[in-house]
Scaffold this motif. Sequence first.
Motif, PDB file in Angstrom:
ATOM      1  N   GLU A  99       0.362  -1.027  -4.941  1.00  0.00           N
ATOM      2  CA  GLU A  99       1.340  -1.412  -5.943  1.00  0.00           C
ATOM      3  C   GLU A  99       1.556  -2.924  -5.854  1.00  0.00           C
ATOM      4  O   GLU A  99       1.785  -3.450  -4.770  1.00  0.00           O
ATOM      5  CB  GLU A  99       2.666  -0.691  -5.706  1.00  0.00           C
ATOM      6  CG  GLU A  99       3.111   0.147  -6.878  1.00  0.00           C
ATOM      7  CD  GLU A  99       4.320   1.020  -6.536  1.00  0.00           C
ATOM      8  OE1 GLU A  99       4.376   2.128  -7.075  1.00  0.00           O
ATOM      9  OE2 GLU A  99       5.184   0.589  -5.752  1.00  0.00           O
ATOM     10  N   ASP A 105      -8.972   0.127 -10.355  1.00  0.00           N
ATOM     11  CA  ASP A 105      -8.197   1.212 -10.965  1.00  0.00           C
ATOM     12  C   ASP A 105      -7.189   1.823  -9.995  1.00  0.00           C
ATOM     13  O   ASP A 105      -6.323   2.603 -10.400  1.00  0.00           O
ATOM     14  CB  ASP A 105      -9.144   2.312 -11.480  1.00  0.00           C
ATOM     15  CG  ASP A 105      -9.915   1.834 -12.698  1.00  0.00           C
ATOM     16  OD1 ASP A 105      -9.427   0.898 -13.380  1.00  0.00           O
ATOM     17  OD2 ASP A 105     -11.002   2.381 -12.971  1.00  0.00           O
ATOM     18  N   ASP A 106      -7.311   1.501  -8.695  1.00  0.00           N
ATOM     19  CA  ASP A 106      -6.330   1.972  -7.713  1.00  0.00           C
ATOM     20  C   ASP A 106      -5.180   0.982  -7.535  1.00  0.00           C
ATOM     21  O   ASP A 106      -4.360   1.140  -6.628  1.00  0.00           O
ATOM     22  CB  ASP A 106      -7.009   2.212  -6.353  1.00  0.00           C
ATOM     23  CG  ASP A 106      -7.814   3.498  -6.354  1.00  0.00           C
ATOM     24  OD1 ASP A 106      -7.555   4.356  -7.224  1.00  0.00           O
ATOM     25  OD2 ASP A 106      -8.722   3.627  -5.500  1.00  0.00           O
ATOM     26  N   VAL A 107      -5.162  -0.060  -8.378  1.00  0.00           N
ATOM     27  CA  VAL A 107      -4.106  -1.072  -8.284  1.00  0.00           C
ATOM     28  C   VAL A 107      -3.165  -0.902  -9.472  1.00  0.00           C
ATOM     29  O   VAL A 107      -3.602  -0.854 -10.622  1.00  0.00           O
ATOM     30  CB  VAL A 107      -4.704  -2.503  -8.286  1.00  0.00           C
ATOM     31  CG1 VAL A 107      -3.589  -3.530  -8.149  1.00  0.00           C
ATOM     32  CG2 VAL A 107      -5.736  -2.653  -7.180  1.00  0.00           C
ATOM     33  N   HIS A 108      -1.892  -0.779  -9.189  1.00  0.00           N
ATOM     34  CA  HIS A 108      -0.902  -0.587 -10.252  1.00  0.00           C
ATOM     35  C   HIS A 108       0.101  -1.723 -10.202  1.00  0.00           C
ATOM     36  O   HIS A 108       0.591  -2.065  -9.130  1.00  0.00           O
ATOM     37  CB  HIS A 108      -0.228   0.768 -10.099  1.00  0.00           C
ATOM     38  CG  HIS A 108      -1.222   1.883 -10.075  1.00  0.00           C
ATOM     39  ND1 HIS A 108      -1.852   2.346 -11.215  1.00  0.00           N
ATOM     40  CD2 HIS A 108      -1.768   2.564  -9.040  1.00  0.00           C
ATOM     41  CE1 HIS A 108      -2.726   3.279 -10.885  1.00  0.00           C
ATOM     42  NE2 HIS A 108      -2.695   3.442  -9.561  1.00  0.00           N
ATOM     43  N   GLN A 146      -7.407   1.567   3.577  1.00  0.00           N
ATOM     44  CA  GLN A 146      -6.522   2.674   3.166  1.00  0.00           C
ATOM     45  C   GLN A 146      -6.095   3.492   4.390  1.00  0.00           C
ATOM     46  O   GLN A 146      -4.986   4.019   4.437  1.00  0.00           O
ATOM     47  CB  GLN A 146      -7.229   3.591   2.150  1.00  0.00           C
ATOM     48  CG  GLN A 146      -7.445   2.952   0.793  1.00  0.00           C
ATOM     49  CD  GLN A 146      -8.783   2.220   0.688  1.00  0.00           C
ATOM     50  OE1 GLN A 146      -9.434   1.930   1.705  1.00  0.00           O
ATOM     51  NE2 GLN A 146      -9.188   1.912  -0.536  1.00  0.00           N
ATOM     52  N   VAL A 153     -10.434  -2.892  -2.678  1.00  0.00           N
ATOM     53  CA  VAL A 153     -10.115  -1.589  -3.273  1.00  0.00           C
ATOM     54  C   VAL A 153     -10.614  -1.567  -4.715  1.00  0.00           C
ATOM     55  O   VAL A 153     -10.996  -2.596  -5.272  1.00  0.00           O
ATOM     56  CB  VAL A 153      -8.597  -1.320  -3.241  1.00  0.00           C
ATOM     57  CG1 VAL A 153      -8.089  -1.290  -1.812  1.00  0.00           C
ATOM     58  CG2 VAL A 153      -7.832  -2.361  -4.058  1.00  0.00           C
ATOM     59  N   ASP A 154     -10.595  -0.381  -5.323  1.00  0.00           N
ATOM     60  CA  ASP A 154     -11.004  -0.236  -6.716  1.00  0.00           C
ATOM     61  C   ASP A 154      -9.896  -0.792  -7.618  1.00  0.00           C
ATOM     62  O   ASP A 154      -8.718  -0.474  -7.397  1.00  0.00           O
ATOM     63  CB  ASP A 154     -11.212   1.271  -6.998  1.00  0.00           C
ATOM     64  CG  ASP A 154     -11.842   1.503  -8.359  1.00  0.00           C
ATOM     65  OD1 ASP A 154     -11.389   0.873  -9.344  1.00  0.00           O
ATOM     66  OD2 ASP A 154     -12.779   2.329  -8.433  1.00  0.00           O
ATOM     67  N   THR A 194      -0.985   7.038   0.036  1.00  0.00           N
ATOM     68  CA  THR A 194      -2.220   7.680  -0.430  1.00  0.00           C
ATOM     69  C   THR A 194      -3.330   6.679  -0.681  1.00  0.00           C
ATOM     70  O   THR A 194      -4.384   7.025  -1.182  1.00  0.00           O
ATOM     71  CB  THR A 194      -1.941   8.480  -1.715  1.00  0.00           C
ATOM     72  OG1 THR A 194      -1.227   7.621  -2.604  1.00  0.00           O
ATOM     73  CG2 THR A 194      -1.124   9.710  -1.425  1.00  0.00           C
ATOM     74  N   PHE A 235       0.855  -1.181   0.000  1.00  0.00           N
ATOM     75  CA  PHE A 235       0.000   0.000   0.000  1.00  0.00           C
ATOM     76  C   PHE A 235       0.887   1.225   0.000  1.00  0.00           C
ATOM     77  O   PHE A 235       1.848   1.308   0.774  1.00  0.00           O
ATOM     78  CB  PHE A 235      -0.885   0.018   1.256  1.00  0.00           C
ATOM     79  CG  PHE A 235      -2.275  -0.497   1.017  1.00  0.00           C
ATOM     80  CD1 PHE A 235      -3.223   0.329   0.425  1.00  0.00           C
ATOM     81  CD2 PHE A 235      -2.621  -1.780   1.381  1.00  0.00           C
ATOM     82  CE1 PHE A 235      -4.517  -0.146   0.202  1.00  0.00           C
ATOM     83  CE2 PHE A 235      -3.904  -2.251   1.170  1.00  0.00           C
ATOM     84  CZ  PHE A 235      -4.859  -1.435   0.562  1.00  0.00           C
ATOM     85  N   SER A 278      -5.070  -6.838 -10.996  1.00  0.00           N
ATOM     86  CA  SER A 278      -5.861  -5.795 -10.338  1.00  0.00           C
ATOM     87  C   SER A 278      -7.176  -6.356  -9.824  1.00  0.00           C
ATOM     88  O   SER A 278      -7.664  -5.957  -8.761  1.00  0.00           O
ATOM     89  CB  SER A 278      -6.158  -4.656 -11.317  1.00  0.00           C
ATOM     90  OG  SER A 278      -4.960  -4.078 -11.754  1.00  0.00           O
ATOM     91  N   THR A 338      -3.370   3.891  -2.635  1.00  0.00           N
ATOM     92  CA  THR A 338      -3.339   3.021  -3.803  1.00  0.00           C
ATOM     93  C   THR A 338      -2.408   1.842  -3.525  1.00  0.00           C
ATOM     94  O   THR A 338      -1.615   1.866  -2.587  1.00  0.00           O
ATOM     95  CB  THR A 338      -2.861   3.774  -5.063  1.00  0.00           C
ATOM     96  OG1 THR A 338      -1.545   4.273  -4.830  1.00  0.00           O
ATOM     97  CG2 THR A 338      -3.798   4.929  -5.392  1.00  0.00           C
TER      98      THR A 338
END
Lengths: 789, 273
Positions: A497, A526-529, A603, A523-524, A493, A490, A514, A495
Amino acid sequence: MTIMGTPRLRKEDPKLLTGEGKFIDDIHAHGELWMGMVRSPHAHAKIQSIDTTEAAAAPGVHSVYTGAELQEMGLWVAPLPCAWPVTEDMVNPPHYPVAADEVRHVGDLVAVVLCDSRYGAVDAAELVEVDYEPLPVVASIDAAVTDAVMANTDISSNKAYSWALEPDPEAVDAAFAAADHTVVGEFVQQRLIPAAMEPRGVLAIPAPFGGDITFYTSTQVPHIMKVMLAATTGIAENKIRVIAPAVGGGFGAKLNVNPDEILAVTLANKIGLPVRWTETRSEAAFSTHQGRGQNQKIEIAADANGKILGIRVHLDADMGAYMMLLTPGVPLLGSFLYTGVYDVPAFGFTCDGYFTNMTPTDAYRGAGRPEASYAIERAMDLLALEVGVGPDEIRRRNFLAGGEAFENLETASTLVFDSGNYGPNLEKALKLADYASLKAEQQRRREAGESKQLGIGMCTYVEICGLAPSRALAGLNYGAGGWEHAMIRFLPTGTVEVVSGSTPHGQGHETSWSMIVADKLGVDPDDVHVLHSDTAHSPLGLDTYGSRSLAVGGTAIAMACDKVVDKARLIAAHQLEANPDDLEFDGGMFRVKGTPTAEIPIQGIAYEAFTAHNLPDGMEPNLQEQVTFDPENFVFPFGTHIAVVEVDEDTGGVTLVGYTAVDDCGPQVNPMIVQGQMHGGIVQGVAQALWEEASYDEAGNCKNPSFLDYLVPSPMEVPNMVLDSTVTPSTSNPLGVKGAGEAGTIGSAAAVINAVCDALSPYGVTDISMPATPQKVWRILRDAKGGEA
Amino acid sequence: MIPAALKYVEADSATAAIAALSEYGDEAKLLAGGHSLIPLMRFRLAVPAVLVDISRLDGLSDITDAGDHIAVGALAKHAEVESSSLLQSEAPLLAHVASKVGDPSVRHRGTLGGSLAHGDPASDLPAAVLALGGSIVVQGPDGERVIDAAEFFTGFLETAISETEIITEVRIPKSGSAGWSFQKFNRRAQDWAIVGVAAVLGASPKVSLINMGLTPLRAGAVESALAGGGSAAEAASVAAEGTSAPSDLNGDAEYRDHLARVLVERALDEASS
């Protein structure tokens, strides 16, 4: 699971579809030099002399090196690696990036030019004068077996190894002695040119000081590449960073360690300038390994009802001129699958690997398993004809566990199949394809004597993937493990990784990972990279091949997420002043059971873990966990494919008019990605059945290296496919997932050829070799009809 | 796949192109759509020292009604031929054949004049022009001449155009209500024909063959049989007579001879139905 299991568009696609994806040829470095490759026009020859004078004086040329010169420069400390010496006594003469005295296939490198432009490099390479003394050529497996001519003057037999899987040879002999029916199938797995949309390319960039080197390469295996580069070049592993940028398809052809890759890294390191090269389409027939290349013999012994008593298999496998990274092991990957989805009491498999003077072979989508499923599924149709029952019925009579659901079942090939449920899968496919109506239409056309006859073929395949339990690989003499690594962190912020050891080259890892993380952490997506394909970001990994990413890498990610939640729970309990066991975690929120107002989002926990102001005593700051997952067993996806072809008896033309596939890869994370894998995989197998073949002449020249006459099918040649699935969870990993990357290819070639043979069966035709070209079909029909077409 | 160095000349008129050809002689090649020439250059099978680019010439791509024939500008692209309502009504075979060439990207670059000038026996459009009894207008330093399509193809990738001439127009006689057919047999939609047949019936039936010899050619034996009152089956049975089919990975000469017989019969049946 809420997000897993739902179709979801890939997050990679907007970038790729708008031209923002950066492939090797999109990346440039200041001062870069192009390699111009001087390749042998002979399949086998001694190098008498090389004159580089004119090339060295050509415009823009920096330097020219012959193989002998490179050898003297000491650019490498070991030959190109073969990581799979399948037997203790396997013959494997040293293979260096550039030939110094003998060339062993057309396209073998003999010298390399460095030039400041791509055009200049090619022009200068043409100016290098090489004197060859041609040697006799081994241009087929059949020629290699005779040992009349050696493919390499350093060997005394073309046979590199003999490998056997014979748990009980006496039982096999007894099965054949007791048989009421025996059938023999002899099949040729023709060589295929992998033809990824993006050809291979390399760019090696030395750092201005310090000796570090960054190596961009169009590869499936950046982590394995880094280890092998260090072992081969002697450059310290910590100095090497390997990056696989956007990779335009691999299909196994990008899992090797190739001469051009070693050359780019060592030359860049030597001269201190960036060195690059991109293969052209036709060059790829020589500079990238080919697939398949096997002569197969399979024998089935059965009782009067067609129940299998035993199976015996022998392969002669074409290694090509050299053992590349996995070359000798490819047939072994298939060895366990020649018993198919069937209950086979006695099984024996032997394989001889032969050197030839052709481009080396190695893994190609399915790697050994499409060959195996082709042989057993073609032979099952032969058995059905012999016994006098339909192809569906012969399969029903022989399914493992009587066609019912099973878990952890040991088979005659010594492996334990994780799970299966073959009967319902077959019945679902037959119903979906409307098999009864197809057979009725076939009968109608036959009775009407129409010129376009219908053929219906099926294939009930099982495959082995999810490579792999490291201990099982050790038993096969494979040079590495089969684990995969994942890290989840985490960021402050909120999101997430993901650091993935598994490396995509078109599979959509960013999307699938993701989805797993989104479900696990609430989590969303789109918040996973996802960080991947760069050994500086992801130092540990074993990469992508053998349909392993989800079953091994995806599982590692899920397990790492669980560890993150475990730690977050302790922090949440501390902050909420509750017992960790009294917390529930749902939708990204920790709540105290029975106290709905006492809650904190994950978060928020991540931020607390970052500030470390108020953590439980002794707890490390930050919310980051890693897992290396080494599965205890492979996974065994299965399915039923049904192909419908129309054969024009006047022209011999074969048209695929229908295709139904019911695949079982366990629970699907993203069904849309599974469908895409099936579409592409099926077409790749159909391509082998109907169009593709690397044709060689007696001198060892590949006659069709370009897309002019190497026939890769387009969407115009393929009907809309009807896809469906059954779901049988694996026992090999906690997600229950299997693999889907190669299944399509493993199921399709046999289905199509079974269909072609079915169409021709009224004329007594029982076999046709791949690819089933119009000319071949016409000639077989003419001969079957007694010479009149 | 990397062409050799060359000089590039862009011609802004037919006259300028002819002047460039006169200046550079056999070292020069005309570039129109480039779909035959550029692959040959990439393989370095063609290594022209000079490329004279005529692809941007004005006025050479119109398709107009010229009374008894349709005048097709040499630079008309296959896609323009395919979609021309004039050709669709007056010489439908040509529009139809254009729609079967290669794939959409080929059809939006390749030109009718280029296809004829290349003279490839495996190409579709020369066969259509032959079956329609078309003629080819070429212009050179000494003016213009008109060559009958039947006299145009002189050898393997050779035509009656001289080194200093360019094709400006292709004349396609209106085929009226004559029955026609195009049969193309290949393994993939985008491929050249293994064998193809174009047929136009009418007062004197014309049948042409694709990939059955060194040049695009008329099926003389078939036409004679038809002229002598033979049935479609009788005429088709002699389709391979007088031809010299090539052998390659897609088929040997024996198979091509067979295909020619099958496809000619199908073409004659379809054209007369």
